[in-house]
Design a protein around this motif. Structure first.
Motif, short mmCIF file in Angstrom:
data_model
loop_
_atom_site.label_atom_id
_atom_site.label_comp_id
_atom_site.label_asym_id
_atom_site.label_seq_id
_atom_site.Cartn_x
_atom_site.Cartn_y
_atom_site.Cartn_z
N PRO A 103 0.80 -1.23 0.00
CA PRO A 103 0.00 0.00 0.00
C PRO A 103 0.84 1.28 0.00
N ASP A 104 0.32 2.28 -0.73
CA ASP A 104 1.04 3.54 -0.92
C ASP A 104 1.47 4.20 0.39
N GLU A 105 0.57 4.24 1.41
CA GLU A 105 0.91 4.96 2.65
C GLU A 105 2.18 4.38 3.27
N LEU A 106 2.27 3.05 3.28
CA LEU A 106 3.44 2.40 3.89
C LEU A 106 4.71 2.73 3.13
N ILE A 107 4.59 2.69 1.79
CA ILE A 107 5.76 2.93 0.94
C ILE A 107 6.22 4.39 1.05
N VAL A 108 5.26 5.32 1.05
CA VAL A 108 5.62 6.73 1.08
C VAL A 108 6.29 7.09 2.42
N ASP A 109 5.75 6.57 3.53
CA ASP A 109 6.38 6.81 4.84
C ASP A 109 7.80 6.27 4.87
N MET A 110 7.93 5.05 4.33
CA MET A 110 9.24 4.38 4.33
C MET A 110 10.24 5.20 3.50
N LEU A 111 9.76 5.66 2.33
CA LEU A 111 10.63 6.42 1.42
C LEU A 111 11.08 7.74 2.05
N ALA A 112 10.16 8.43 2.75
CA ALA A 112 10.50 9.71 3.36
C ALA A 112 11.65 9.52 4.35
N LYS A 113 11.58 8.43 5.13
CA LYS A 113 12.65 8.18 6.12
C LYS A 113 13.98 7.93 5.42
N VAL A 114 13.94 7.12 4.36
CA VAL A 114 15.19 6.80 3.66
C VAL A 114 15.76 8.05 2.99
N LEU A 115 14.87 8.88 2.45
CA LEU A 115 15.31 10.08 1.74
C LEU A 115 16.03 11.05 2.68
N ASP A 116 15.56 11.13 3.92
CA ASP A 116 16.20 12.03 4.89
C ASP A 116 17.65 11.62 5.16
N GLU A 117 17.94 10.33 4.96
CA GLU A 117 19.33 9.87 5.18
C GLU A 117 20.24 10.25 4.00
N LYS A 118 19.64 10.74 2.90
CA LYS A 118 20.42 11.02 1.68
C LYS A 118 20.62 12.51 1.47
N GLU A 119 20.51 13.27 2.53
CA GLU A 119 20.51 14.74 2.46
C GLU A 119 21.70 15.31 1.67
N ASN A 120 22.89 14.70 1.84
CA ASN A 120 24.07 15.27 1.21
C ASN A 120 24.46 14.60 -0.11
N ALA A 121 23.52 13.85 -0.68
CA ALA A 121 23.84 13.12 -1.92
C ALA A 121 23.98 14.07 -3.11
N LYS A 122 24.82 13.63 -4.10
CA LYS A 122 24.95 14.37 -5.37
C LYS A 122 23.68 14.25 -6.20
N GLY A 123 23.00 13.16 -5.96
CA GLY A 123 21.77 12.85 -6.67
C GLY A 123 21.32 11.46 -6.22
N VAL A 124 20.09 11.13 -6.54
CA VAL A 124 19.54 9.85 -6.08
C VAL A 124 18.89 9.12 -7.25
N ILE A 125 19.10 7.80 -7.29
CA ILE A 125 18.38 6.96 -8.25
C ILE A 125 17.21 6.33 -7.50
N PHE A 126 16.01 6.57 -7.99
CA PHE A 126 14.82 5.96 -7.41
C PHE A 126 14.48 4.73 -8.24
N ASP A 127 14.68 3.57 -7.64
CA ASP A 127 14.58 2.30 -8.37
C ASP A 127 13.36 1.54 -7.84
N GLY A 128 12.34 1.43 -8.69
CA GLY A 128 11.12 0.73 -8.26
C GLY A 128 10.17 1.64 -7.50
N PHE A 129 10.42 2.92 -7.51
CA PHE A 129 9.57 3.92 -6.88
C PHE A 129 9.65 5.17 -7.73
N PRO A 130 8.57 5.84 -8.07
CA PRO A 130 7.18 5.48 -7.77
C PRO A 130 6.64 4.36 -8.66
N ARG A 131 5.61 3.71 -8.17
CA ARG A 131 4.94 2.65 -8.93
C ARG A 131 3.46 2.96 -9.12
N THR A 132 2.97 4.04 -8.52
CA THR A 132 1.56 4.46 -8.70
C THR A 132 1.56 5.99 -8.81
#
Ligand code: B4P
Length: 190
Positions: A61-90
């Motif tokens: 379900p979207d709610e679970l995935i979006v919450d999970m993604l937000a947490k992971v994204l916060d860990e990537k604050e200093n990245a040059k860029g991010v590859i989103f693999d398998g997200f978004p799917r809806t």
């Protein structure tokens, strides 16, 4: 920031090409499939719920995935860029991603849409199933995943076409050939 959404049917090469992109461009990588499989392995509550969907070839379900993604994204604050693999799917996931990135002063740079014929997708996933031990790499579940992809995920291409971010990549051929096409597409947008 170079933020790449790598998109395509199950088995189209998203994870495979992501590995090449990480090496070549030094980008960070978020694979929602990998994060979910880690949660399952660790026996978390999210993992327990997610495994019920994954084993049937359905989307978590979207709610679970979006919450999970937000947490992971916060860990990537200093990245040059991010590859989103398998997200978004809806569509709701794509809208949520846009909002999350905009709030962080950035956006999706490009969506790479890997096109591979269905017979080849099934062949690749069955081959992987022989060694991966993944509960969803069997014929019955692969067929459900492809059906879910066509119904819920493929329409997302229109979202990125409207955003002017969509690039089609032919995903048949050797991994190197496909990666060369991706690099060329990225040169055009840089
Ligand atoms: P994912 O982990 O994203 O799995 P996938 O779609 O199978 O793609 P993957 O990246 O692993 O494989 P690839 O094409 O690179 O998702 C698994 C499940 O998690 C989903 O079904 C869903 O239930 C859940 N989920 C994940 N994200 C979600 C979200 N956002 N919302 C809701 N639910 C979510 O490679 C496949 C095989 O092909 C490999 O063996 C590879 O070696 C081979 N291959 C790749 N390129 C090749 C080439 N050019 N030639 C020959 N073989 C090739």
């Amino acid at each position: 920031m170079l933020n790449i959404v790598i998109f395509g049917a199950p088995g189209s090469g998203k994870g495979t090409q992501s590995e090449r992109l990480i090496k070549e461009f030094g980008l960070d990588h978020i694979s929602t499939g990998d994060v979910l499989r880690k949660e399952i392995k660790e026996g978390s509550e999210l993992g327990r719920v997610a495994s019920e969907y994954i084993n049937k070839g359905q989307l978590v379900p979207d709610e679970l995935i979006v919450d999970m993604l937000a947490k992971v994204l916060d860990e990537k604050e200093n990245a040059k860029g991010v590859i989103f693999d398998g997200f978004p799917r809806t569509i709701p996931q794509a809208v949520a991603l846009k909002k999350m990135l905009n709030e962080r002063g950035t956006d999706v740079s490009v969506m790479l849409n890997l096109h591979v014929e269905e017979d080849e997708l099934i062949h690749r996933l069955l081959e992987r199933g022989k060694v991966s031990g993944r509960s969803d790499d069997n014929l019955e579940t692969i067929k459900s995943r492809l059906e879910v992809y066509h119904k819920q995920t493929a329409p997302l291409a229109d979202f990125y076409i409207q955003e002017g971010k969509h690039v089609s990549i032919v995903g048949n051929g050797t991994i190197d050939d496909i990666f060369d096409k991706i690099k060329k597409a990225l040169e055009d947008i840089k």
